[in-house]
Scaffold this motif. Structure first.
Motif: not given
Length: 564
Positions: A491-498, A530-531, A562-563
Motif C-alpha cells: 500500500f503506497q501512502l504517497n510517492n515516497s512511503i509504502y 529519503t534524500k 543510495a544512488n
C-alpha cells in the motif's frame, strides 16, 4: 448619491447581460420527415449565443453528413423566425453507402489494403463510405512509415457506380525523395555511448525515417540506469538530408546497498548481527559498463565476497562480456571459489541471452577431522541463460515492474580423479501486479536444483534470509532442490512511503540428510524514500512445517539503497 450610482450600475449590468448573452435556438429540418429524423439523429447543438455560432453549427452538420454518405446534401436557407429562433433546411438527397477505390499496386500493396477492407481485388477495393476518411488516413500513415513523411492522398474522378456506390481513383503524391536518417545528433549528454543507439534502441543512420517509431524507441532510454530523455526527439529536414536530434541527460547510476540484521541465537540466547555491503558502479567511463562488489558476513560465521564486471557492445557490436568471481567461506569448514565468463547478446531493450563457462573449486579446511560430506572438488560447467527485464522508471519506489532470469549449467565434477556429470538449474522471477494507483501485489518465485548421483555438503545450494525466505538466518539452509514464493501486499501512502505485508513459502530437499521440509515466513515492512536513498525495514518470523511460531525466531532487516 453613492447609493443611486450603485443602483444604476446594477440595472445597467442586468440589461446589458441580457442583450449580449442571448439564448438563440436553432431548428434544422430536411426535405421530408425521414430526412428530418436523420438530421436529428446526428445530435447537433440547438442552443447558441449568436448567429455566427449558428452558421458554424450548420456547416459542421453538413460535413458530418458528407462523412456518412450524403455527399449531395444542400443547404437551402437559414431564416430568422423570431427574436430567439432560427430555422434551417438541408436537403439530404441520395445516400451512398460504399465506395470502390482504384489503386496502383506499385504504390500500395494489397496486403496493406487487407487490413482496412474485406473486399480487395487486383485493381480496386471497396469500403463503407463512412470509413473513407479513417481509411485514407491509415494508408497515408503507413506510406509515411516507409520514409515518405510528406506524402499526400486524394481521390480523383469520383463517379456514381450503381444505386448506392461510388468509384474513384486513389492518387498517391509521394514524389519527394525517400527519407532516411542521415545523421544523429545528441544534445545534453554528448558522451552517451553510441553503441546503445544502434543495438539497444535499434536506431542508426541510413535507416528508413519513421518519427512515430523513433519516439517509441527513445522512450526506452528511460529504462537505462545512466541516462534519460529530456524531451521528445526532433527532426531537421533539408533537401538532401534528414537529421535526428535526441535530447538526453546523464543520471545518477551508481548505487550503494546494505542492510543490518539482528536476532537472538537459539543456542546462546545472545543478540547476533549480520549484514552486507553491495556497491554498484555503472557507466562511470561513459561506455555503459557496470561493476559490482558484494561483501556479506552473517551470524553463521559465513563470509561472501563477489565481484561482477559487465562490458556491453564490444567493438560496436551487439555482443558483450560478463566476468564474475565469487568466494564463499563457512567458518573453518570449507571455502569455495567460483569463476565464470559469459558472452551476452542484447536482443532488444528487454531481452538478453547468455552463454559461457563456469569453474568452481572447493577446499576442505577440516584438516584434523575426516568427513565424508565435505571434500575437495572441482567442477566445470557450460552455462546458458536468458533474461527478461521490464522497468517502470516513473516509480522511484519500485523502478522494476517484472524480471525473469533463467540459467542452466551442465558439466562435470572432479574429485580424487573421479568424474561425475552434474547439472544446476536456477530460476528467479518476480512481477508487480498493480491493482490501482496505491495498491499492488508483489510476487516472486525463486528456485534451483542440483542434479547429481552423489552430493557434497560444500557444493549444496544455500538460501535463507532477506533475499530468499525471510524470517530465517542468512544462508542457513542447505538444499539440493528448493523453491521459494515471496508475496507482498503493498500500500503506497504517497510517492515516497509504502507499507507491505510479508508471506513467504518455501520447500526444499537435501539428499545428503534425506530431508524434505516446508518453511513459512510472515511479517510486515515499510519503505521510505529519503534524500539519502531508499530505506527498507522488514520484520519477519520464520518456522518449519511442524513447529509453532516463536517470537524469539523473529528477524529484523534494515537496508538502505543510495544512488550517487
Amino acid at each position: 448619491m453613492g447609493k443611486t450610482s450603485f443602483l444604476y450600475l446594477i440595472i445597467y449590468s442586468t440589461f446589458t447581460a441580457g442583450l449580449f448573452c442571448q439564448n438563440l435556438q436553432l431548428k434544422i429540418k430536411g426535405h421530408t420527415a425521414v430526412e428530418t429524423t436523420t438530421i436529428d439523429s446526428l445530435n447537433y447543438i440547438k442552443n447558441h449565443n449568436n448567429y455566427l455560432s449558428i452558421k458554424s453549427e450548420v456547416d459542421s452538420l453538413q460535413k458530418n453528413l458528407y462523412k456518412v454518405g450524403y455527399i449531395e446534401n444542400e443547404l437551402k436557407y437559414i431564416n430568422k423566425l423570431n427574436d430567439s429562433v432560427y430555422s434551417a433546411e438541408i436537403h439530404l438527397r441520395k445516400k451512398y453507402s460504399s465506395i470502390s477505390i482504384y489503386y496502383d499496386k506499385s504504390l500500395i500493396s494489397p496486403k496493406l489494403l487487407n487490413s482496412v477492407s474485406k473486399k480487395v481485388f487486383d485493381h480496386y477495393f471497396t469500403i463503407p463510405f463512412s470509413e473513407l476518411e479513417n481509411t485514407l488516413n491509415f494508408i497515408n500513415a503507413k506510406i509515411s512509415e516507409k520514409g515518405y513523411p510528406f506524402s499526400k492522398l486524394y481521390l480523383l474522378n469520383i463517379e456514381v457506380d450503381g444505386k448506392s456506390n461510388l468509384k474513384a481513383n486513389l492518387i498517391v503524391d509521394s514524389t519527394n525523395q525517400k527519407r532516411v536518417i542521415s545523421d544523429i545528433i545528441i544534445k545534453g549528454y554528448d558522451k552517451f555511448p553510441r553503441s546503445y543507439l544502434k543495438h539497444y534502441l535499434k536506431i542508426k543512420t541510413n535507416q528508413t525515417f519513421n518519427l512515430n517509431v523513433i519516439k517509441i524507441k527513445t522512450e526506452q532510454l528511460n529504462n537505462l540506469k545512466f541516462a534519460s530523455e529530456i524531451k521528445s526527439p526532433e527532426v531537421l529536414f533539408s533537401n538532401d538530408s534528414t537529421t535526428l536530434y535526441l535530447y538526453l541527460q546523464k543520471t545518477k547510476s551508481n548505487s550503494f546497498d546494505g542492510f543490518l540484521g539482528f536476532g537472538t541465537n537459539e543456542d546462546t540466547n545472545k543478540l547476533q548481527f549480520d549484514g552486507y555491503l553491495n556497491l554498484n558502479l555503472t557507466n562511470n567511463l561513459n561506455y555503459g559498463e557496470s561493476f559490482k562488489l558484494l561483501y556479506k558476513s552473517d551470524e553463521n560465521d559465513q563470509k561472501t565476497f563477489e565481484t561482477n564486471l559487465s562490458l556491453p557492445y564490444l567493438f560496436q557490436s551487439p555482443i558483450g562480456l560478463d566476468f564474475a568471481l565469487r568466494i564463499f567461506k563457512r567458518d573453518s569448514s570449507f571455502t569455495t571459489v567460483n569463476q565464470n565468463a559469459k558472452i551476452h547478446y542484447q536482443i532488444n531493450a528487454k531481452h538478453k541471452i547468455y552463454s559461457g563457462i563456469s569453474s568452481t573449486q572447493s577446499s576442505n579446511l577440516l584438516n584434523e577431522i575426516t568427513t565424508s560430506t565435505i571434500l575437495d572438488y572441482k567442477t566445470t560447467y557450460y552455462t546458458f541463460a536468458y533474461q527478461f527485464l521490464k522497468n517502470q522508471s516513473f516509480n522511484l519506489l519500485f523502478p522494476i515492474n517484472s524480471q525473469l532470469y533463467f540459467e542452466s549449467n551442465f558439466g562435470k565434477r572432479n574429485q580424487s580423479n573421479q568424474q561425475e556429470k552434474q547439472s544446476l538449474l536456477s530460476l528467479d522471477a518476480f512481477k508487480i501486479f498493480k491493482l490501482d494507483i496505491k495498491n499492488s501485489i508483489y510476487l516472486r518465485v525463486n528456485g534451483a536444483a542440483l542434479n547429481s548421483n552423489t552430493y557434497f555438503e560444500n557444493e549444496l545450494i544455500r538460501f535463507g534470509g532477506i533475499n530468499s525466505i525471510r524470517g530465517f538466518e542468512e544462508n542457513s539452509i542447505y538444499a539440493t532442490l528448493l523453491g521459494v514464493l515471496n508475496t507482498e501486499y503493498r500500500f503506497q501512502l504517497n510517492n515516497s512511503i509504502y507499507i507491505h505485508s510479508i508471506t513467504d513459502l518455501a520447500y526444499f530437499e537435501n539428499n545428503i540428510s534425506s530431508t524434505e521440509e516446508k518453511l513459512f515466513g510472515v511479517g510486515f515492512g515499510f519503505g521510505i524514500l529519503t534524500k539519502t536513498g531508499l530505506l527498507k525495514f522488514n520484520y519477519a518470523n520464520g518456522k518449519t512445517e511442524n513447529t509453532p511460531f516463536k517470537l524469539s525466531n523473529s528477524k529484523i532487516h534494515l537496508s538502505l539503497l543510495a544512488n550517487f
